[in-house]
Motif scaffolding. Structure first.
Motif, short mmCIF file in Angstrom:
data_model
loop_
_atom_site.label_atom_id
_atom_site.label_comp_id
_atom_site.label_asym_id
_atom_site.label_seq_id
_atom_site.Cartn_x
_atom_site.Cartn_y
_atom_site.Cartn_z
N ARG A 158 46.95 40.17 38.59
CA ARG A 158 47.60 41.26 39.32
C ARG A 158 47.02 41.43 40.72
O ARG A 158 47.75 41.66 41.68
CB ARG A 158 47.47 42.57 38.52
CG ARG A 158 48.51 42.71 37.44
CD ARG A 158 48.55 44.13 36.92
NE ARG A 158 47.36 44.44 36.16
CZ ARG A 158 47.24 44.21 34.86
NH1 ARG A 158 48.23 43.68 34.19
NH2 ARG A 158 46.13 44.54 34.23
N ARG A 186 49.18 40.96 44.13
CA ARG A 186 49.29 42.06 45.11
C ARG A 186 48.96 41.56 46.51
O ARG A 186 49.63 41.89 47.48
CB ARG A 186 48.34 43.20 44.74
CG ARG A 186 48.90 44.17 43.72
CD ARG A 186 48.17 45.49 43.75
NE ARG A 186 46.75 45.35 43.46
CZ ARG A 186 46.24 45.43 42.24
NH1 ARG A 186 47.02 45.63 41.19
NH2 ARG A 186 44.94 45.31 42.06
N LYS A 236 51.80 39.49 48.13
CA LYS A 236 53.11 40.09 48.38
C LYS A 236 53.44 40.05 49.87
O LYS A 236 52.60 40.37 50.70
CB LYS A 236 53.13 41.54 47.92
CG LYS A 236 53.28 41.71 46.42
CD LYS A 236 53.34 43.18 46.05
CE LYS A 236 53.47 43.37 44.56
NZ LYS A 236 53.45 44.78 44.16
N GLU A 282 46.18 54.97 43.50
CA GLU A 282 46.61 53.77 42.78
C GLU A 282 47.26 54.13 41.45
O GLU A 282 48.25 53.52 41.04
CB GLU A 282 45.42 52.84 42.57
CG GLU A 282 45.74 51.53 41.88
CD GLU A 282 46.68 50.63 42.67
OE1 GLU A 282 47.15 49.64 42.08
OE2 GLU A 282 46.95 50.91 43.85
N THR A 337 55.93 53.17 40.63
CA THR A 337 56.59 51.88 40.84
C THR A 337 57.60 51.60 39.73
O THR A 337 58.65 51.01 39.96
CB THR A 337 55.55 50.74 40.91
OG1 THR A 337 54.66 51.01 42.00
CG2 THR A 337 56.22 49.40 41.14
#
Length: 227
Positions: free
Chosen positions: A116, A120, A123, A160, A167
């Motif tokens: 992950r 991230r 991206k 976060e 999201t």
């Protein structure tokens, strides 16, 4: 969701990774040797490669080196796996272009957290920069949250946590999932940490924390941001 290529010649490892990655919603491709991996990368364009160092014929070092010499795959995230623990192998792997390195035996939770983190970072900047959920606005570039027209100050972990929930609004996250997504593989605490942060977050974004309009508790399951 991202496409992950697992390159490993051990069937139990392939099955373990495929099961855990698919459970998280990733599409998983599997290759058992170097040539098959390179062909799959060319044809399927995965978003990240989990690459075993010790492979028959062509080892992970050579695969990594070939990919980094090709401009099309220079930025493809690679996490290297190995049964070896010697520092020299780690240094060589990173020098050849691996983004991260994990020694077997490893925790699937640790690998998922690293995947992950790498995705991230990979991206593109053109992705959605702001999440809007009713009167809640989350500016992902400025790390700013505005609720009913007013900015609220959140700690990095609170931000976060809210980002993860927003999201995929409506999706229920267990406490273990939130621990993994927000705190990552290096965290040694327990799930009460999630409850404490949710409580603090509610105090900052909800009109009435005892009757939340955004962050909903599903007793015995976890949390979600209401759709």
């Amino acid at each position: 969701m991202a496409v992950i290529l697992v390159v490993d010649d051990e069937e139990p490892i392939q099955e373990l990774l495929k099961f855990n990655l698919e459970k998280e919603g990733y599409t998983v491709l599997v290759a058992g040797d170097g040539p098959a991996a390179l062909t799959m990368i060319e044809e399927k364009h995965p978003d990240l490669v989990v690459l075993d160092l010790m492979l028959p014929g062509m080892d992970g070092m050579e695969i990594c080196n070939r990919l980094r010499q090709n401009s099309k795959y220079r930025d493809l995230p690679i996490i290297m796996l190995t049964a070896k623990g010697e520092e020299i192998d780690k240094v060589l792997g990173l020098e050849l272009g691996a983004d991260d390195y994990l020694t077997k035996p490893f925790s699937p939770r640790e690998l998922l957290a690293r995947i992950r983190a790498r995705l991230r970072r990979a991206k593109p900047q053109t992705e959605e920069a702001e999440l809007v959920r009713g009167d809640l606005r989350i500016d992902l570039n400025r790390f700013q949250v505005i609720v009913r027209g007013e900015a609220v100050e959140l700690t990095p972990k609170e931000f976060e946590l809210l980002r993860v929930l927003a999201t995929h609004s409506g999706k229920v996250y267990s406490r273990d999932e939130l621990l993994e997504r927000v705190w990552g593989y290096e965290f040694a605490g327990d799930t009460r940490t999630v409850d404490v942060h949710v409580r603090h977050l509610r105090q900052k974004v909800e009109r009435d924390p005892s009757n939340p309009e955004y962050i909903e508790t599903l007793r015995g399951i976890g949390y979600r941001l209401k759709e």
